[in-house]
Scaffold this motif. Structure first.
Motif, PDB file in Angstrom:
ATOM      1  N   VAL A 218       9.870  -2.899   7.545  1.00  0.00           N
ATOM      2  CA  VAL A 218      10.271  -2.353   6.249  1.00  0.00           C
ATOM      3  C   VAL A 218      10.410  -0.844   6.405  1.00  0.00           C
ATOM      4  O   VAL A 218       9.795  -0.237   7.289  1.00  0.00           O
ATOM      5  CB  VAL A 218       9.281  -2.693   5.113  1.00  0.00           C
ATOM      6  N   GLU A 219      11.237  -0.261   5.530  1.00  0.00           N
ATOM      7  CA  GLU A 219      11.478   1.172   5.654  1.00  0.00           C
ATOM      8  C   GLU A 219      11.555   1.822   4.278  1.00  0.00           C
ATOM      9  O   GLU A 219      12.151   1.272   3.350  1.00  0.00           O
ATOM     10  CB  GLU A 219      12.788   1.381   6.409  1.00  0.00           C
ATOM     11  N   PHE A 220      10.921   2.988   4.195  1.00  0.00           N
ATOM     12  CA  PHE A 220      10.931   3.808   2.991  1.00  0.00           C
ATOM     13  C   PHE A 220      11.696   5.091   3.298  1.00  0.00           C
ATOM     14  O   PHE A 220      11.626   5.591   4.415  1.00  0.00           O
ATOM     15  CB  PHE A 220       9.502   4.206   2.599  1.00  0.00           C
ATOM     16  N   ARG A 221      12.386   5.645   2.309  1.00  0.00           N
ATOM     17  CA  ARG A 221      12.972   6.983   2.419  1.00  0.00           C
ATOM     18  C   ARG A 221      12.148   7.893   1.522  1.00  0.00           C
ATOM     19  O   ARG A 221      11.934   7.603   0.352  1.00  0.00           O
ATOM     20  CB  ARG A 221      14.435   6.988   1.998  1.00  0.00           C
ATOM     21  N   ILE A 222      11.722   9.026   2.126  1.00  0.00           N
ATOM     22  CA  ILE A 222      10.713   9.852   1.477  1.00  0.00           C
ATOM     23  C   ILE A 222      11.162  11.301   1.346  1.00  0.00           C
ATOM     24  O   ILE A 222      11.668  11.887   2.293  1.00  0.00           O
ATOM     25  CB  ILE A 222       9.410   9.831   2.307  1.00  0.00           C
TER      26      ILE A 222
ATOM     27  N   GLY B   8       9.065   3.915   8.689  1.00  0.00           N
ATOM     28  CA  GLY B   8       9.217   2.500   8.989  1.00  0.00           C
ATOM     29  C   GLY B   8       7.874   1.889   9.324  1.00  0.00           C
ATOM     30  O   GLY B   8       7.045   2.516   9.979  1.00  0.00           O
ATOM     31  N   ILE B   9       7.658   0.672   8.866  1.00  0.00           N
ATOM     32  CA  ILE B   9       6.425  -0.044   9.205  1.00  0.00           C
ATOM     33  C   ILE B   9       6.839  -1.333   9.885  1.00  0.00           C
ATOM     34  O   ILE B   9       7.629  -2.114   9.352  1.00  0.00           O
ATOM     35  CB  ILE B   9       5.564  -0.320   7.960  1.00  0.00           C
TER      36      ILE B   9
ATOM     37  N   TRP C 159       0.826  -1.194   0.000  1.00  0.00           N
ATOM     38  CA  TRP C 159       0.000   0.000   0.000  1.00  0.00           C
ATOM     39  C   TRP C 159       0.867   1.253   0.000  1.00  0.00           C
ATOM     40  O   TRP C 159       0.645   2.177  -0.785  1.00  0.00           O
ATOM     41  CB  TRP C 159      -0.956   0.000   1.194  1.00  0.00           C
ATOM     42  N   TYR C 160       1.853   1.297   0.875  1.00  0.00           N
ATOM     43  CA  TYR C 160       2.721   2.470   0.939  1.00  0.00           C
ATOM     44  C   TYR C 160       3.602   2.591  -0.305  1.00  0.00           C
ATOM     45  O   TYR C 160       3.910   3.698  -0.751  1.00  0.00           O
ATOM     46  CB  TYR C 160       3.533   2.506   2.238  1.00  0.00           C
TER      47      TYR C 160
ATOM     48  N   ILE D  61       7.351   4.324  -4.713  1.00  0.00           N
ATOM     49  CA  ILE D  61       8.648   3.640  -4.548  1.00  0.00           C
ATOM     50  C   ILE D  61       8.448   2.442  -3.641  1.00  0.00           C
ATOM     51  O   ILE D  61       7.517   2.414  -2.838  1.00  0.00           O
ATOM     52  CB  ILE D  61       9.731   4.551  -3.919  1.00  0.00           C
ATOM     53  N   ASP D  62       9.325   1.456  -3.759  1.00  0.00           N
ATOM     54  CA  ASP D  62       9.274   0.325  -2.838  1.00  0.00           C
ATOM     55  C   ASP D  62      10.151   0.635  -1.632  1.00  0.00           C
ATOM     56  O   ASP D  62      11.000   1.529  -1.674  1.00  0.00           O
ATOM     57  CB  ASP D  62       9.757  -0.962  -3.525  1.00  0.00           C
TER      58      ASP D  62
END
Length: 150
Positions: A43-47, A55-56, A21-22, A28-29
């Motif tokens: 899991v972590e995204f850089r935004i 982070g989720i 979803w994110y 982006i993954d």
């Protein structure tokens, strides 16, 4: 004392669905997953402009006293088009938490928030201060580059 946002952590019962979803919301993954093999627990995204981290975490690791309902602090992310961003989040399955709201006078600070499909509050905001800081940093980098290449 506080220097800046480093990581905002959300929890999700279905981390795989939250990651997907994110990834759709952000375009982006996640750049990081732990463990790297198998089903991750985190899991972590850089935004964005400053690569802030979202982070989720699998909700199995949430604090025992975590409330069942969304609540607490709302972290707001700057967006360029508040209404379009809100509409997109709702179309992707988020539910409205707080509607578009002007904060104060005609200063340009406008907020809204949704609850993501995993029970986390996601705030979005038009924030002139964010844009001023970004412009000043961009200008400083441009000037430093020009001085360096002269």
């Amino acid at each position: 004392m506080l220097r800046g946002l480093t990581t905002l952590s959300f929890y999700a019962d279905d981390l795989t669905a939250a990651r997907s979803w994110y990834a759709e919301v952000l375009g982006i993954d996640a750049y990081y997953a732990f463990p790297a093999e198998g089903t991750p627990a985190y899991v972590e995204f850089r935004i964005g402009d400053y690569e802030h981290e979202l982070g989720i975490i699998d909700s199995r690791y949430a604090p025992a006293d975590r409330p069942d309902q969304p609540g607490g602090v709302v972290a707001y992310w700057h967006v360029d088009d508040l209404q379009a961003s809100l509409d997109r989040l709702l179309a992707l399955g988020a539910t409205l938490h707080l509607p578009v709201t002007e904060q104060g006078d005609d200063s340009g600070f406008v907020t809204a928030s949704v609850v993501d499909p995993f029970g986390n509050i996601l705030g979005i905001m038009s924030n002139p201060h964010y844009l001023e800081i970004l412009a000043a940093r961009t200008q400083a980098r441009t000037e430093a580059t020009a001085q360096h290449t002269s």
